[in-house]
Design a protein around this motif. Structure first.
Motif, PDB file in Angstrom:
ATOM      1  N   ARG A  17       0.827  -1.211   0.000  1.00  0.00           N
ATOM      2  CA  ARG A  17       0.000   0.000   0.000  1.00  0.00           C
ATOM      3  C   ARG A  17       0.859   1.258   0.000  1.00  0.00           C
ATOM      4  NH1 ARG A  17      -5.929   0.108   0.292  1.00  0.00           N
ATOM      5  NH2 ARG A  17      -6.480  -2.092   0.273  1.00  0.00           N
ATOM      6  N   LEU A  71      -4.907  -3.043  -5.012  1.00  0.00           N
ATOM      7  CA  LEU A  71      -4.038  -2.684  -3.893  1.00  0.00           C
ATOM      8  C   LEU A  71      -3.975  -3.758  -2.826  1.00  0.00           C
ATOM      9  CD1 LEU A  71      -4.806   1.119  -3.382  1.00  0.00           C
ATOM     10  CD2 LEU A  71      -2.700   0.094  -4.219  1.00  0.00           C
ATOM     11  N   THR A  86      -5.499  -3.938 -14.435  1.00  0.00           N
ATOM     12  CA  THR A  86      -4.424  -3.039 -14.837  1.00  0.00           C
ATOM     13  C   THR A  86      -3.479  -3.764 -15.772  1.00  0.00           C
ATOM     14  OG1 THR A  86      -2.802  -1.430 -14.015  1.00  0.00           O
ATOM     15  CG2 THR A  86      -2.766  -3.593 -12.983  1.00  0.00           C
ATOM     16  N   SER A 115       2.595   1.668  -3.369  1.00  0.00           N
ATOM     17  CA  SER A 115       1.619   2.005  -4.419  1.00  0.00           C
ATOM     18  C   SER A 115       1.160   3.450  -4.297  1.00  0.00           C
ATOM     19  CB  SER A 115       0.401   1.076  -4.324  1.00  0.00           C
ATOM     20  OG  SER A 115       0.763  -0.267  -4.514  1.00  0.00           O
ATOM     21  N   ARG A 167     -12.311  -3.986 -17.817  1.00  0.00           N
ATOM     22  CA  ARG A 167     -12.348  -3.039 -16.687  1.00  0.00           C
ATOM     23  C   ARG A 167     -13.788  -2.797 -16.232  1.00  0.00           C
ATOM     24  NH1 ARG A 167      -7.908   0.229 -19.141  1.00  0.00           N
ATOM     25  NH2 ARG A 167      -6.075  -0.125 -17.825  1.00  0.00           N
ATOM     26  N   PRO A 180      -9.881  -5.346  -5.093  1.00  0.00           N
ATOM     27  CA  PRO A 180      -9.008  -4.216  -5.427  1.00  0.00           C
ATOM     28  C   PRO A 180      -7.556  -4.635  -5.636  1.00  0.00           C
ATOM     29  CG  PRO A 180     -10.473  -3.637  -3.620  1.00  0.00           C
ATOM     30  CD  PRO A 180     -10.656  -5.106  -3.857  1.00  0.00           C
ATOM     31  N   ASP A 211     -10.743  -0.778 -10.527  1.00  0.00           N
ATOM     32  CA  ASP A 211      -9.759  -0.932  -9.458  1.00  0.00           C
ATOM     33  C   ASP A 211      -9.252  -2.361  -9.339  1.00  0.00           C
ATOM     34  OD1 ASP A 211     -12.071  -2.084  -8.485  1.00  0.00           O
ATOM     35  OD2 ASP A 211     -11.880  -1.255  -6.464  1.00  0.00           O
ATOM     36  N   SER A 212      -9.695  -3.253 -10.252  1.00  0.00           N
ATOM     37  CA  SER A 212      -9.250  -4.655 -10.232  1.00  0.00           C
ATOM     38  C   SER A 212      -8.540  -5.073 -11.516  1.00  0.00           C
ATOM     39  CB  SER A 212     -10.449  -5.588 -10.003  1.00  0.00           C
ATOM     40  OG  SER A 212     -11.036  -5.355  -8.738  1.00  0.00           O
TER      41      SER A 212
END
Length: 556
Positions: free
Chosen positions: A109, A524, A429, A112, A420, A522, A426-427
């Motif tokens: 975290r 992150l 990339t 990131s 996406r 997520p 947010d999941s």
């Protein structure tokens, strides 16, 4: 004596180490660093690259295989202002180590958000982020650019004490140490004296580190050349950035000599190592949940239903032999937990075809799957071509299946946007990739940094034979002119000497041409993120590392 101390004649663990993932600053690879630590019979080793966890997975795996206890960390950049502010506020170094899985997740975290929210010349965190993500971490006060040492150098002992106590209260009395270094610098002598006095006043223990950036003392010039490549300077530029001395991977004996007056600080390296017990789990699939239609109870049953419904239209005849193979493939896929994977791939391929986006017929081992063919993931009949399913997915070798999908490159972004939208921005990339210094490239880079004429450097680089995976070692064997180059004089001997040291180190980060990651929740929570120069966001881990931890990597 602890168990680790009993295993060592002179107990010491390196806790502050930079690999080539401290981009254009660290002059050694993780593999070489781990090999050296194992040669020195060290029981543990830390990795603390600048602001990132690029090498965390690779390091954990290689250190574990070498019999070393891996300690994953990073050297964080901390601003006293707000991380979102784009200002020239001072940025301080802080060494952070993961004690356990909670600490590792907090490191992910912090790293990131340093890139996504705090980047200004460097990936920065602030005290607010440290307070939110201190759990499971152990902190060292840092090099001379740390906040406590900086206050001591400024003569403000009261501020140094306030800062040290703030960190001790945040991380816990057992998990904060004052970091002492001795590379032969006068400012370090002053800092050590101040830290000793601060330790006596507060009870915060000292720990000895070396700011390792390369393996051998003779590699110091190679690291300075890296700094020249980073800053666009040459070695004869009086204004170039210069490195400190003694940043090599010192042996325990060398560290004993450097800290003969601080034996407790050496022993505390072992105490820190014993408090860091991160175990990364490899191989468990971490797949996102495929959104099932109403009435469907599990991805396994839905996959079986779809596959059997599609099969008759894909093969000339559903014989007993075909049935047997199809049942076997479905059983293996479902038993290994990959039903959602097949549903996800089938879904976005169907989207692409429905939009008229060109999709390749299938490539690689997935063409051996009859289930993939039935679901229109591939367009190559494995029965007609005698292709084998086990080459793609084998229950005896539990690894993530690998389905490469070719899309029309002009419309590929539409497929990524669809994914996406389906699984959440947010999941999803793209994945990072690292450019490294190959045999030709490293000669060109080093030659430029040494100020050699471009034409001469170009001629030297052309002496390296073409070929995939060509190394300098191979090139020297194949090319007599290249092998004899050092005999032409010191400039060329210097070129070859430093190129050998820097060959294979990471040079830059970019976005992988095809890799897309989909996480179960997520990003992150599962992977550290990185902001590229073009402002796009990617993972910090490359495709091999992403795959190693069980995340769903797609090749679009």
């Amino acid at each position: 004596l602890t168990l680790i101390e009993l295993e060592m004649k002179k107990p010491f663990v390196h806790l502050h180490n930079h690999s080539d993932y401290s981009m254009l600053d660290g002059a050694t690879t993780i593999a070489r660093m781990v090999e050296r630590a194992a040669e020195l019979r060290m029981p543990a080793l830390a990795l603390t690259d600048h602001g990132s966890l690029f090498g965390a997975v690779q390091f954990h795996e290689k250190a574990s295989k070498a019999g070393l206890k891996p300690i994953v960390g990073m050297e964080a950049y901390v601003t006293r202002g707000r991380r979102q502010d784009r200002s020239r506020d001072a940025v301080y170094h802080l060494t952070l180590l993961a004690r356990d899985e909670t600490g590792f997740r907090n490191l992910m975290r912090l790293s990131s958000l340093a890139y996504l929210e705090g980047f200004y010349y460097k990936p920065r965190v602030d005290r607010e982020l440290l307070e939110q993500h201190a759990g499971g971490l152990l902190a060292l006060s840092g090099c001379p650019q740390g906040e406590v040492p900086a206050a001591l150098l400024a003569g403000d002992e009261a501020e140094a004490e306030r800062t040290a106590l703030w960190h001790r209260d945040l991380f816990g009395a057992d998990h904060y140490f004052l970091e002492v270094m001795n590379h032969g610098l006068e400012i370090e002598d002053r800092i050590r004296a101040g830290l000793r006095a601060l330790s006596e006043r507060t009870g915060i223990p000292l720990v000895a580190t070396n700011d390792n950036h390369y393996l051998d003392p003779g590699h110091a010039e190679a690291q300075e050349i890296l700094l020249c490549i980073q800053t666009g300077k040459t070695m004869d530029d009086p204004k170039r950035m210069r490195a400190m001395e003694n940043l090599h991977f010192r042996s325990p004996e060398e560290m004993q000599a450097a800290f003969a007056d601080l034996p407790d600080a050496l022993r505390n390296t072992v105490a820190v190592a014993e408090r860091c017990n991160l175990q990364l789990g490899f191989g468990r699939p971490l797949l996102p949940a495929f959104p099932l239609p109403a009435g469907e109870t599990s991805p396994e049953e839905y996959l079986r239903q779809l596959a059997w419904a599609e099969l008759p239209g894909r093969v000339p005849a559903v014989t007993d032999e075909v049935r047997k193979r199809f049942d076997y493939e479905l059983d293996v896929i479902c038993r290994m937990g990959f039903a959602s994977y097949f549903l996800i791939v089938r879904d976005f391929i169907a989207f692409a075809r429905g939009r008229g986006i060109g999709v390749g017929p299938g490539r690689g081992s997935v063409a051996g799957s009859l289930v993939a063919y039935a679901l229109h993931i591939t367009e190559i009949d494995p029965l007609a071509h005698g292709l084998i399913f086990e080459r793609f997915l084998n229950p005896e070798r539990v690894t993530m299946p690998d389905i490469d999908i070719d899309f029309d490159d002009l419309r590929r972004p539409e497929v990524i946007e669809y994914v996406r939208g389906k699984y959440g921005a947010d999941s999803v990339t793209q994945i990072i990739t690292f450019g490294t210094m190959g045999a030709k490239g490293v000669l060109r880079d080093v030659g430029r940094a040494l100020g050699l004429p471009f034409a001469d450097v170009d001629r030297v680089a052309r002496l390296v034979p073409d070929g995939v995976g060509m190394t300098l070692e191979q090139a020297f064997k194949l090319s007599p002119d290249l092998r004899n180059l050092p005999q032409r004089g010191e400039p060329y001997a210097r070129l070859v000497r430093n190129a050998r040291v820097l060959e294979g180190v990471a040079r830059h980060a970019s976005t992988h041409a095809a890799g897309v990651l989909i996480t179960p929740g997520p990003l992150l929570d599962h992977v550290p993120l990185y902001r590229q120069r073009d402002e796009s966001v990617t993972t910090q881990w490359d495709m091999k590392s992403v795959e190693k931890v069980g995340l769903l990597k797609m090749d679009f």
